[in-house]
Design an enzyme around this catalytic site. Structure first.
Site, PDB file in Angstrom:
ATOM      1  N   GLU A 102       0.821  -1.214   0.000  1.00 61.20           N
ATOM      2  CA  GLU A 102       0.000   0.000   0.000  1.00 61.20           C
ATOM      3  C   GLU A 102       0.856   1.265   0.000  1.00 61.20           C
ATOM      4  O   GLU A 102       0.528   2.235  -0.671  1.00 61.20           O
ATOM      5  CB  GLU A 102      -0.971   0.000   1.175  1.00 61.20           C
ATOM      6  CG  GLU A 102      -2.084  -1.056   1.077  1.00 61.20           C
ATOM      7  CD  GLU A 102      -2.938  -0.908  -0.182  1.00 61.20           C
ATOM      8  OE1 GLU A 102      -2.971   0.192  -0.769  1.00 61.20           O
ATOM      9  OE2 GLU A 102      -3.574  -1.898  -0.587  1.00 61.20           O
TER      10      GLU A 102
ATOM     11  N   TYR B 153      -7.137   6.512   3.137  1.00 59.22           N
ATOM     12  CA  TYR B 153      -7.182   5.411   2.189  1.00 59.22           C
ATOM     13  C   TYR B 153      -6.377   4.219   2.678  1.00 59.22           C
ATOM     14  O   TYR B 153      -6.864   3.082   2.722  1.00 59.22           O
ATOM     15  CB  TYR B 153      -6.683   5.824   0.794  1.00 59.22           C
ATOM     16  CG  TYR B 153      -6.315   4.593   0.004  1.00 59.22           C
ATOM     17  CD1 TYR B 153      -7.309   3.790  -0.533  1.00 59.22           C
ATOM     18  CD2 TYR B 153      -4.989   4.164  -0.092  1.00 59.22           C
ATOM     19  CE1 TYR B 153      -7.000   2.597  -1.176  1.00 59.22           C
ATOM     20  CE2 TYR B 153      -4.666   2.992  -0.730  1.00 59.22           C
ATOM     21  CZ  TYR B 153      -5.667   2.207  -1.272  1.00 59.22           C
ATOM     22  OH  TYR B 153      -5.359   1.024  -1.878  1.00 59.22           O
TER      23      TYR B 153
ATOM     24  N   ASP C 282     -10.168   4.884  -3.111  1.00 56.96           N
ATOM     25  CA  ASP C 282      -8.970   5.338  -3.797  1.00 56.96           C
ATOM     26  C   ASP C 282      -9.415   5.956  -5.119  1.00 56.96           C
ATOM     27  O   ASP C 282     -10.600   6.027  -5.413  1.00 56.96           O
ATOM     28  CB  ASP C 282      -7.986   4.183  -4.030  1.00 56.96           C
ATOM     29  CG  ASP C 282      -8.397   3.344  -5.215  1.00 56.96           C
ATOM     30  OD1 ASP C 282      -9.613   3.147  -5.383  1.00 56.96           O
ATOM     31  OD2 ASP C 282      -7.525   2.893  -5.968  1.00 56.96           O
TER      32      ASP C 282
ATOM     33  N   CYS D 255     -12.300   0.488 -16.288  1.00 60.32           N
ATOM     34  CA  CYS D 255     -12.862   1.840 -16.141  1.00 60.32           C
ATOM     35  C   CYS D 255     -11.721   2.826 -15.876  1.00 60.32           C
ATOM     36  O   CYS D 255     -11.696   3.539 -14.874  1.00 60.32           O
ATOM     37  CB  CYS D 255     -13.877   1.848 -15.005  1.00 60.32           C
ATOM     38  SG  CYS D 255     -14.943   3.311 -14.956  1.00 60.32           S
TER      39      CYS D 255
ATOM     40  N   CYS E 233     -15.302   0.483 -22.062  1.00 64.15           N
ATOM     41  CA  CYS E 233     -16.727   0.311 -21.773  1.00 64.15           C
ATOM     42  C   CYS E 233     -17.308  -0.934 -22.458  1.00 64.15           C
ATOM     43  O   CYS E 233     -18.234  -1.568 -21.946  1.00 64.15           O
ATOM     44  CB  CYS E 233     -17.503   1.554 -22.187  1.00 64.15           C
ATOM     45  SG  CYS E 233     -17.013   3.039 -21.278  1.00 64.15           S
TER      46      CYS E 233
ATOM     47  N   CYS F  13     -16.939  -3.816 -20.150  1.00 63.08           N
ATOM     48  CA  CYS F  13     -17.273  -3.554 -18.748  1.00 63.08           C
ATOM     49  C   CYS F  13     -18.457  -4.417 -18.310  1.00 63.08           C
ATOM     50  O   CYS F  13     -19.478  -4.456 -18.996  1.00 63.08           O
ATOM     51  CB  CYS F  13     -17.617  -2.081 -18.547  1.00 63.08           C
ATOM     52  SG  CYS F  13     -18.029  -1.685 -16.834  1.00 63.08           S
TER      53      CYS F  13
ATOM     54  N   CYS G 119     -24.531   1.632 -16.453  1.00 62.19           N
ATOM     55  CA  CYS G 119     -23.639   2.714 -16.026  1.00 62.19           C
ATOM     56  C   CYS G 119     -24.293   4.053 -16.346  1.00 62.19           C
ATOM     57  O   CYS G 119     -24.655   4.327 -17.494  1.00 62.19           O
ATOM     58  CB  CYS G 119     -22.292   2.600 -16.748  1.00 62.19           C
ATOM     59  SG  CYS G 119     -21.210   4.020 -16.513  1.00 62.19           S
TER      60      CYS G 119
END
Length: 292
Positions: free
Chosen positions: A38, A121, A139, A194, A201, A204, A210
């Site tokens: 992280e 986060y 995030d 995305c 798309c 997706c 969406c």
DNA sequence: TATACGTGGCA
DNA sequence: TTGCCAAGTAT
């Protein structure tokens, strides 16, 4: 007729099929491995983190192992990941874990959040991904997916809003284990499909529901963030100087720093900044090195 | 809230 | 080639 899959089912199923195999996602990965990942992934692409993360965990398998070494070794091992103050903060966090938590990465959000270099986060991510606790993880990827699918806009606002946190909470699965997987799944969808620039798309899993697609994918019309300058900046100068210190095993003479940046005024300012930030220390009238 | 803070790959 | 981008944090 089977009922149409829910948004959650679609994204969780997609993740099951498309998730990348990353070492910090292995069931056997330690909380420390997750925490190191992280820190390294803050503003840095996965591909560049992978080899450094592996070497880091090999050398320092526990927080105590890192805490026992000079902070300069952390800066050196950080290599060219960028934002080297993260290495300093990770080292300081390891020391805090030894001092305050018996050497074990804490599982509580508040304890994590109190560590150096751990913001909203990262605290949520470690709690969720390492300890499978139920937290909203926001995030840039998650925020973009929510902005598009649920908000109908191309991009999220510059900073996290209360409405976003509430929205994230409202769609977070009740079961903690499922919630953790949901968060990483949405994040992965944002990273692989995305995306910011050229969203896929057509592939997706939730494209047909969406809000942004339904609206005809209108362009972002919010506040324009100014691109960060690089060439000739103090930041570039700091990077050059620190690279010299990193690549040297011992103290470096001022002349070696002079060689990598022509402007003496800016060079001195950058060096002073590195000393101020404790990324470098002065050990003689004209010699510098990484911190001990 | 705006700004500083690295780096290298890609279009 | 220049601009944009990549799992943020601290002040």
């Amino acid at each position: 007729m089977t009922a149409p899959a829910t948004l959650h089912e679609r994204i969780l199923d997609w993740y099951d099929d498309h998730a990348r195999d990353l070492p910090w996602r292995e069931p056997s990965a330690s909380a420390w491995s997750v925490m190191v990942s992280e820190f390294m992934l803050q503003q840095t692409p996965v591909a560049r983190v992978l080899p450094v993360h592996e070497a880091w965990l090999e050398r320092w398998p526990t927080p105590a192992a890192l805490a026992a070494e000079p902070s300069g070794e952390a800066v050196r091992a950080w290599g060219r990941l960028g934002y080297p103050r993260r290495a300093l903060r990770l080292h300081a966090a390891a020391q805090a874990i030894v001092e305050r938590h018996g050497g074990e990465v804490p599982s509580a959000y508040d304890a994590l959040r109190a560590l150096p270099g751990v913001g909203d986060y990262t605290a949520a991510a470690i709690a969720a991904f390492a300890f499978r606790a139920r937290h909203v993880v926001l995030d840039t990827n998650v925020r973009r997916v929510f902005a598009r699918v649920l908000g109908g806009t191309e991009l999220p606002t510059p900073s996290v809003t209360k409405a976003e946190r509430e929205l994230g909470a409202s769609v977070l699965p009740e079961d903690p284990e499922t919630a953790a997987t949901w968060s990483v799944a949405v994040m992965e969808l944002g990273a692989l499909v995305c995306t910011a620039a050229k969203p896929g798309c057509a592939r997706c899993p939730v494209g047909d529901r969406c809000a942004w697609q339904a609206a005809g994918r209108p362009a972002y019309d919010g506040p324009v963030r100014r691109p960060q300058a690089w060439a000739g900046t103090d930041r570039q100068c700091r990077g050059r100087l620190l690279a010299v210190l990193r690549e040297s095993t011992g103290p470096v003479h001022r002349s070696a720093l002079d060689a990598v940046w022509p402007d003496p005024v800016q060079r001195e300012r950058a060096l002073a900044g590195l000393l101020e930030d404790r990324l470098a220390v002065q050990v003689g009238p004209d010699t510098f090195t990484l911190p001990g």
